[in-house]
Design an enzyme around this catalytic site. Structure first.
Site, mmCIF file in Angstrom:
data_model
loop_
_atom_site.group_PDB
_atom_site.id
_atom_site.type_symbol
_atom_site.label_atom_id
_atom_site.label_comp_id
_atom_site.label_asym_id
_atom_site.label_seq_id
_atom_site.Cartn_x
_atom_site.Cartn_y
_atom_site.Cartn_z
ATOM 1 N N HIS B 516 40.339 -56.826 -64.126
ATOM 2 C CA HIS B 516 40.266 -58.236 -63.743
ATOM 3 C C HIS B 516 41.673 -58.790 -63.545
ATOM 4 O O HIS B 516 42.013 -59.845 -64.049
ATOM 5 C CB HIS B 516 39.561 -59.063 -64.821
ATOM 6 C CG HIS B 516 38.137 -58.646 -65.078
ATOM 7 N ND1 HIS B 516 37.364 -59.211 -66.064
ATOM 8 C CD2 HIS B 516 37.352 -57.723 -64.475
ATOM 9 C CE1 HIS B 516 36.158 -58.658 -66.052
ATOM 10 N NE2 HIS B 516 36.132 -57.748 -65.102
HETATM 11 C C1 LIG Z 1 34.853 -50.526 -64.256
HETATM 12 C C2 LIG Z 1 34.883 -51.909 -63.692
HETATM 13 C C3 LIG Z 1 33.998 -52.859 -64.183
HETATM 14 C C4 LIG Z 1 33.997 -54.154 -63.667
HETATM 15 N N1 LIG Z 1 33.073 -55.032 -64.134
HETATM 16 C C5 LIG Z 1 33.049 -56.301 -63.653
HETATM 17 C C6 LIG Z 1 32.070 -57.232 -64.106
HETATM 18 O O1 LIG Z 1 31.198 -56.912 -64.912
HETATM 19 N N2 LIG Z 1 32.111 -58.497 -63.619
HETATM 20 C C7 LIG Z 1 33.044 -58.901 -62.714
HETATM 21 O O2 LIG Z 1 33.030 -60.067 -62.323
HETATM 22 N N3 LIG Z 1 33.974 -58.014 -62.243
HETATM 23 C C8 LIG Z 1 33.987 -56.735 -62.685
HETATM 24 N N4 LIG Z 1 34.914 -55.838 -62.205
HETATM 25 C C9 LIG Z 1 35.857 -56.301 -61.169
HETATM 26 C C10 LIG Z 1 35.249 -56.228 -59.771
HETATM 27 O O3 LIG Z 1 34.892 -54.907 -59.469
HETATM 28 C C11 LIG Z 1 36.275 -56.758 -58.770
HETATM 29 O O4 LIG Z 1 36.572 -58.091 -59.088
HETATM 30 C C12 LIG Z 1 35.785 -56.727 -57.313
HETATM 31 O O5 LIG Z 1 35.328 -55.468 -56.939
HETATM 32 C C13 LIG Z 1 36.934 -57.187 -56.439
HETATM 33 O O6 LIG Z 1 36.623 -57.075 -55.089
HETATM 34 P P1 LIG Z 1 37.758 -56.652 -54.062
HETATM 35 O O7 LIG Z 1 37.110 -56.610 -52.728
HETATM 36 O O8 LIG Z 1 38.918 -57.520 -54.259
HETATM 37 O O9 LIG Z 1 38.198 -55.188 -54.510
HETATM 38 P P2 LIG Z 1 37.356 -53.832 -54.451
HETATM 39 O O10 LIG Z 1 35.910 -54.102 -54.606
HETATM 40 O O11 LIG Z 1 37.974 -52.893 -55.411
HETATM 41 O O12 LIG Z 1 37.596 -53.298 -52.985
HETATM 42 C C14 LIG Z 1 38.885 -53.000 -52.498
HETATM 43 C C15 LIG Z 1 38.784 -51.873 -51.492
HETATM 44 O O13 LIG Z 1 39.970 -51.803 -50.736
HETATM 45 C C16 LIG Z 1 40.334 -50.453 -50.560
HETATM 46 N N5 LIG Z 1 41.780 -50.379 -50.306
HETATM 47 C C17 LIG Z 1 42.771 -50.626 -51.189
HETATM 48 N N6 LIG Z 1 43.972 -50.450 -50.618
HETATM 49 C C18 LIG Z 1 43.749 -50.108 -49.322
HETATM 50 C C19 LIG Z 1 44.596 -49.800 -48.243
HETATM 51 N N7 LIG Z 1 45.939 -49.847 -48.339
HETATM 52 N N8 LIG Z 1 44.033 -49.453 -47.051
HETATM 53 C C20 LIG Z 1 42.671 -49.409 -46.928
HETATM 54 N N9 LIG Z 1 41.826 -49.692 -47.933
HETATM 55 C C21 LIG Z 1 42.356 -50.039 -49.125
HETATM 56 C C22 LIG Z 1 39.947 -49.819 -51.861
HETATM 57 O O14 LIG Z 1 39.822 -48.415 -51.742
HETATM 58 C C23 LIG Z 1 38.622 -50.510 -52.156
HETATM 59 O O15 LIG Z 1 37.536 -49.835 -51.588
HETATM 60 C C24 LIG Z 1 34.933 -54.528 -62.679
HETATM 61 C C25 LIG Z 1 35.832 -53.575 -62.193
HETATM 62 C C26 LIG Z 1 35.811 -52.276 -62.680
HETATM 63 C C27 LIG Z 1 36.757 -51.289 -62.125
#
Ligand SMILES: Cc1cc2nc3c(=O)[nH]c(=O)nc-3n(C[C@H](O)[C@H](O)[C@H](O)COP(=O)(O)OP(=O)(O)OC[C@H]3O[C@@H](n4cnc5c(N)ncnc54)[C@H](O)[C@@H]3O)c2cc1C
Lengths: 239, 589
Positions: B516
């Site tokens: 987070h």
């Molecule tokens: C084990 C775990 C448990 C969690 N539990 C909770 C929960 O219970 N409740 C909650 O609110 N949140 C939880 N979270 C947090 C939640 O997963 C994130 O807040 C959410 O996924 C964020 O969304 P995002 O799109 O920012 O990132 P992500 O969903 O991680 O997506 C980012 C994507 O971008 C890709 N990427 C990164 N860099 C590059 C690049 N340079 N070029 C191309 N692609 C790239 C990555 O590979 C990934 O697929 C948890 C996280 C984890 C790891």
């Protein structure tokens, strides 16, 4: 690599199972897991891929102390924990670590892993240093010592009371080596048998973990009732 | 220099996790040609059919579907005067990779911040006497009102099939829900998950002590659900492999189950995997982006031209790409100028494990979000101003997985030998935990920038985090410890062991807390103190939008993804309704 090994081991198990009746062994009344376990390669018959003979002697002895046979429940040797460790180290364990320098060997513990070693190097160098210390202190390798002395050596490693630097190992601390080996041994004991340890799911049976059953809709609301079923593994074996 | 140039698209989305998939579908629905670039592998539900995910060693221990530190490490230091070192192995947080990102293996606790959390600075200025809070604290208000954001929180709840008890329906407090939640326009889409034994015990004790527990709001759905995109999510079967695991039952709302099926059917959307975006390319005047450059699996450097660039790569990836591309002025903590990198914040956790010889908790029978929590210790709802600290915590008893590696044993149990072996047999399944997860304020000296020494496999500098615990957060921990232990005593366990930060603790990156991470490219009212405006649009490069936790000016006690989803949908709406008609800054600086 691991995959090939698994398939061939699986094939071996299956063909052996089929052959069992022909050998005059009955599998009636045995669970598939018990039958598989009966014919799984014994630890004595296993030839390690990663560990040398001397290292293998160390690892089996250390596993026997980490999770001994005495008392209630299965020990590490009965459950093939050293096999798990060997297969992990022969596989890709550690390939995920960021190993670019520079390295700060004096980094605060909160900043985690900061040594320039793969796990494979930790075992190679750590075992060498422990055996050198044992020879100097007890005139024999770790594996050749009696159980009480081995426990004593492990306690000293855990407390970093053995100075690896005196035996040419400047990077690795005794405690770091000990922690690495203990963690992997416990993982092997409790991981799915597909990785070579937890033979016959015996560790799961002992603690009451149902393994890969992964469906408890009708159980979740039954509070404070002991779950009645034994484990299943990823391969579909039942314990 | 790129050796391949792709056909131009309207929108390129960097990363296909939660924010990337939401942005993609929303903008594709508006008729735009959208292409997502994902650094990791393609991942479909079918890849995770039973029994594959039921494997603690692969997913829980070896982080099989996370990015490796080798590819995705950061560097970390506790203060500006020390040298940062790389996260060579994951510990405190574990970022995802591949289609779905962290959204594929999150736990699914989907809880909103409160209206006070959204306007924390205003609350602090009103409630705290000058001089009570630390001078170097740099908290901010989110640049929108509760009423503006609620429809988007509501929409994301429906996308996820949120399961739980309603606490405040249009101002009316509802029995069994969270009385401290902000008013919601609609009840929870689905009823709460079933409670496990630890949940009922905790809730009863907490209620007796005057707190207001409610079931953890869950994106592991309690009943079959068809979401607004037409995707179907199946009822959870409490398989016990959730946090860190892909779902084997189509039950966890994830980019896969909630978005991708519908998205993949759209002709104006496509995606490339193993496409690691290295940089956003700007036009010579630096005012707009012309596309992104990525490295593909075969070692090609590919230029992807686009009219709009969405950075959706997770909090620290987004900030890093802005720094690598020269989007916005980097933050300097000494002069306190610049904005990209400022207000980095994290969160802390802790708790007490209670051991009961005669109770069977069956910890393997659980959903990821299974638990009960209360929100009584959140800003505005307890006496923070006289205690002298700000921020809050979820106090909860959750049971995210019941897998055996890492089982907690009572104090005094040996960690190896016969004692450990028998301890495992005596205590596995006979303990429950009461936990805290706290908010975290932002400070002048807590920030991210590019590391001067360490590089990734593509030769680019790693992102450097400068962060440590401050007095405010440590005092909050001490206060919470007393509350947790009072509840523990109410439950009369055979024994208990606790783990909280002490007043001299430093940030420890070796033990898992949560993924987070927030801040670094925050949203705000002014380009002097924020990198993004309220629509997540870069103040400096107007066709770059940056959804993610990076936008939070500080962290609140609730898990972040409910708000991350909502601000992403809010931003998508603004792009569709305002930006397309008149491309340019949506807020005048
Ligand atoms: C084990 C775990 C448990 C969690 N539990 C909770 C929960 O219970 N409740 C909650 O609110 N949140 C939880 N979270 C947090 C939640 O997963 C994130 O807040 C959410 O996924 C964020 O969304 P995002 O799109 O920012 O990132 P992500 O969903 O991680 O997506 C980012 C994507 O971008 C890709 N990427 C990164 N860099 C590059 C690049 N340079 N070029 C191309 N692609 C790239 C990555 O590979 C990934 O697929 C948890 C996280 C984890 C790891």
């Amino acid at each position: 690599m691991l995959l090939n090994k698994q398939t061939s081991r699986r094939k071996f198990l299956l063909s052996s199972l089929i052959a069992l009746p022909a050998l005059g062994v009955t599998i009636k009344g045995l669970t598939a897991a018990a039958a598989a376990e009966m014919i799984a390669p014994s630890l004595e018959g296993y030839s390690p891929t990663f560990f040398s003979a001397a290292e293998w002697a160390f690892i089996t002895a250390a596993c026997d102390r980490f999770i001994p046979a005495n008392g209630r429940g299965p020990g590490a040797l009965e459950t093939n924990v050293p096999v798990f460790m060997d297969q992990q180290l022969a596989g890709d364990l550690g390939s995920e670590i960021y190993l670019e320098g520079p390295f700060d060997l004096k980094a605060p513990a909160e900043l985690g892993y900061q040594i320039p070693y793969t796990p494979q190097e930790i075992y190679r160098n750590g075992i060498k240093a422990v055996d050198a210390w044992c020879k100097q202190t007890h005139r024999d390798t770790f594996a050749a010592l009696d159980a009480a002395t081995q426990n004593d050596v492990l306690k000293k490693l855990q407390a970093s009371e053995v100075n690896f630097a005196e035996f040419g190992e400047e990077v690795l601390k005794a405690k770091a080596f000990f922690n690495e080996a203990l963690a992997l041994a416990k993982q092997g004991y409790l991981a799915d048998p597909i990785y070579g340890g937890n033979k016959g799911m015996k560790a799961w049976i002992a603690i009451g973990f149902p393994g890969a059953r992964a469906s408890y809709l009708e159980w979740v609301a039954q509070h404070n009732v002991k779950y009645p079923l034994g484990p299943v593994s990823l391969n579909g074996d039942r314990g | 220099m790129a050796n391949i140039t792709n056909d131009e698209v309207d929108v390129v989305v960097v990363g296909l996790g939660w924010t990337g998939s939401l942005m993609s579908i929303e903008l594709a629905q508006a008729g735009l040609k959208v292409r997502a670039l994902e650094r990791g592998e393609d991942r479909n539900n079918a890849d995770f059919a039973y029994p594959k995910p039921a494997d603690q060693y692969a997913y829980g221990v070896r982080n099989k579907i996370m990015v490796t530190p080798k590819d995705g490490a950061l560097t970390v230091r506790h203060n500006m005067h020390s040298t940062a070192l790389p996260t060579r192995k994951w510990g405190a947080f574990v970022p995802g990779t591949g289609v779905g990102g962290s959204g594929l293996h999150w736990t699914g606790v989907l809880i909103r911040p409160t209206p006070t959390d959204i306007k924390l600075k205003t609350y602090a200025d009103q409630a705290y006497k000058p001089g009570i809070l630390q001078e170097d604290m740099r908290i901010g208000d989110f640049p929108f009102t509760w009423e503006e954001m609620e429809p988007y929180l509501d929409k994301f709840d429906k996308i996820c099939g949120l399961s739980g008890n309603t606490g405040n329906l249009r101002g009316e407090i509802q029995e069994g829900g969270d009385p401290f939640e902000g008013p919601r326009s609609n009840p929870y889409p689905l009823p709460a998950l079933k409670d496990t034994l630890n949940c009922s015990m905790f809730a009863e004790a907490a209620r007796k002590l005057g707190y207001h527990p409610f079931p953890n709001p869950s994106a592991n759905v309690s009943q079959a659900w068809t979401n607004p995109y037409g995707n179907q999510i199946a009822p959870c079967n409490y398989c016990g492999y959730c946090s860190k695991y892909p779902c084997l039952n189509y039950s966890k709302a994830s980019p896969q189950t909630a978005v991708m099926d519908a998205l993949k059917r759209m002709d104006n959307f496509d995606y490339r995997v193993n496409a690691n975006v290295l940089k956003v390319e700007l036009h010579p005047d630096g005012k707009t982006a012309r596309g992104v450059t990525y490295a593909d699996a075969d070692g090609n450097i590919v230029f992807q031209p686009a009219k709009i660039v969405v950075l959706a790569g997770f909090q620290f990836v987004n900030v890093r790409l802005m720094l690598l591309s020269g989007i916005g002025k980097p933050y300097d903590p000494i002069t306190e100028t610049g904005v990209v990198g400022r207000n980095y914040a994290y969160l802390s956790n802790g708790g007490t494990t209670l051991f009961f010889k005669d109770k069977h908790f069956n910890p393997f029978a659980t959903a990821g979000a299974t638990g009960q929590m209360f929100n009584d210790v959140s800003p505005g709802n307890y006496d923070g101003p006289s205690l002298g600290f700000i921020g809050g915590a979820k106090i909860h008893s959750s049971q995210a997985t019941g897998t055996p590696i890492g089982t907690a044993l009572p104090k005094g149990t040996p960690d190896w030998g016969q004692g450990w072996k028998e301890g495992m047999q005596d205590w596995y399944g006979h303990s429950m935990k009461i936990s805290i997860s706290t908010g975290c304020m932002s400070y002048r000296g807590h920030y991210v920038d590019l590391d001067p020494t360490y590089k990734d496999p593509w030769g680019q500098p790693l992102l450097r985090i400068t962060f440590d615990w401050k007095e405010n957060e440590l005092k909050l921990q001490q206060y919470l410890r007393t509350i947790v232990n009072n509840i523990a005593q109410e439950l009369s366990p055979d024994s208990y062991s606790e783990s909280f930060l002490s007043m001299d603790s430093h940030w420890d990156i070796t033990k898992y807390v949560s993924t987070h991470n927030v801040g670094g490219a925050v949203m705000g009212e002014s380009p002097e103190t924020s990198a993004l405006n309220r629509y997540l649009q870069s103040w400096d490069v107007h066709n770059v939008f940056v959804p993610g936790g990076n936008a939070f000016p500080q962290n609140f006690q609730a898990n972040p993804t409910a708000l991350i989803g909502a601000i992403t949908l809010f931003s998508a709406q603004a792009i569709k309704e305002q930006y397309l008609k008149n491309p340019g800054p949506l807020v005048q600086a």
